[in-house]
Scaffold this motif. Structure first.
Motif, short mmCIF file in Angstrom:
data_model
loop_
_atom_site.label_atom_id
_atom_site.label_comp_id
_atom_site.label_asym_id
_atom_site.label_seq_id
_atom_site.Cartn_x
_atom_site.Cartn_y
_atom_site.Cartn_z
N ARG A 154 0.86 -1.45 -0.11
CA ARG A 154 0.21 -0.06 0.08
C ARG A 154 1.01 1.22 0.02
O ARG A 154 2.10 1.25 0.46
N ASP A 209 -0.21 -7.40 0.85
CA ASP A 209 -0.91 -6.57 -0.21
C ASP A 209 -1.40 -7.61 -1.42
O ASP A 209 -2.72 -7.53 -1.78
N TYR A 261 -1.73 -10.80 -0.91
CA TYR A 261 -2.93 -11.67 -0.28
C TYR A 261 -4.21 -10.94 -0.62
O TYR A 261 -4.94 -11.68 -1.04
N ARG A 262 -4.37 -9.87 -0.09
CA ARG A 262 -5.35 -8.95 -0.13
C ARG A 262 -5.90 -8.80 -1.46
O ARG A 262 -7.10 -9.08 -1.85
N LYS A 263 -5.12 -8.49 -2.59
CA LYS A 263 -5.57 -8.16 -3.94
C LYS A 263 -5.78 -9.66 -4.53
O LYS A 263 -6.84 -9.83 -5.28
N ARG A 268 -9.25 -10.33 0.86
CA ARG A 268 -9.28 -10.18 2.36
C ARG A 268 -8.06 -9.57 2.75
O ARG A 268 -6.83 -10.15 2.22
N VAL A 269 -8.03 -9.37 3.93
CA VAL A 269 -6.78 -8.88 4.77
C VAL A 269 -6.11 -10.35 5.25
O VAL A 269 -6.50 -11.26 5.50
N HIS A 270 -4.51 -10.23 5.05
CA HIS A 270 -4.02 -11.33 5.46
C HIS A 270 -3.93 -11.38 7.14
O HIS A 270 -4.05 -10.50 7.72
N CYS A 284 -3.74 -5.56 5.85
CA CYS A 284 -4.04 -5.15 4.54
C CYS A 284 -2.92 -4.79 3.51
O CYS A 284 -3.08 -4.50 2.33
#
Length: 98
Positions: A2, A39, A41-43, A47-49, A54
């Motif tokens: 991010r 990031d 993982y989230r994309k 969902r957040v790691h 996030c």
């Protein structure tokens, strides 16, 4: 990863203050690596790691013990800010060269 703001740098520097000088550069690199992984993982999964959040540096820094943020005239804090900024420059520079 991010976008990185002043709060991210402050959180990471406060985490760096909890470790010896000799470990700070490695921890800074590890936090940035984890933020990048979170990031992605989230994309990918939407969902957040579960551990690193996030994809922000602040979320990752929050998984480490941290000192309270001191004032900007604290030499140790300033050294930690420089360590994390150097690590960010290295990571961003490597990405630009790719």
């Amino acid at each position: 990863m991010r976008p990185i703001g002043p709060g991210d740098v402050a959180a990471a520097a406060c985490a760096l203050m909890k470790v010896p000088d000799s470990m700070r550069a490695a921890l800074a690199e590890r936090m940035l690596t984890h933020a990048q992984a979170a990031d992605k993982y989230r994309k990918r999964l939407g969902r957040v790691h579960p551990r690193w959040g996030c994809g922000s540096l602040m979320d990752v820094a929050g998984t480490y013990p941290r000192r309270a943020e001191p004032f900007w005239d604290d030499p140790e804090y300033l050294r930690c800010v420089m360590v994390i900024l150097s690590a960010i420059c290295a990571v961003r520079g490597a990405a630009e060269r790719e």
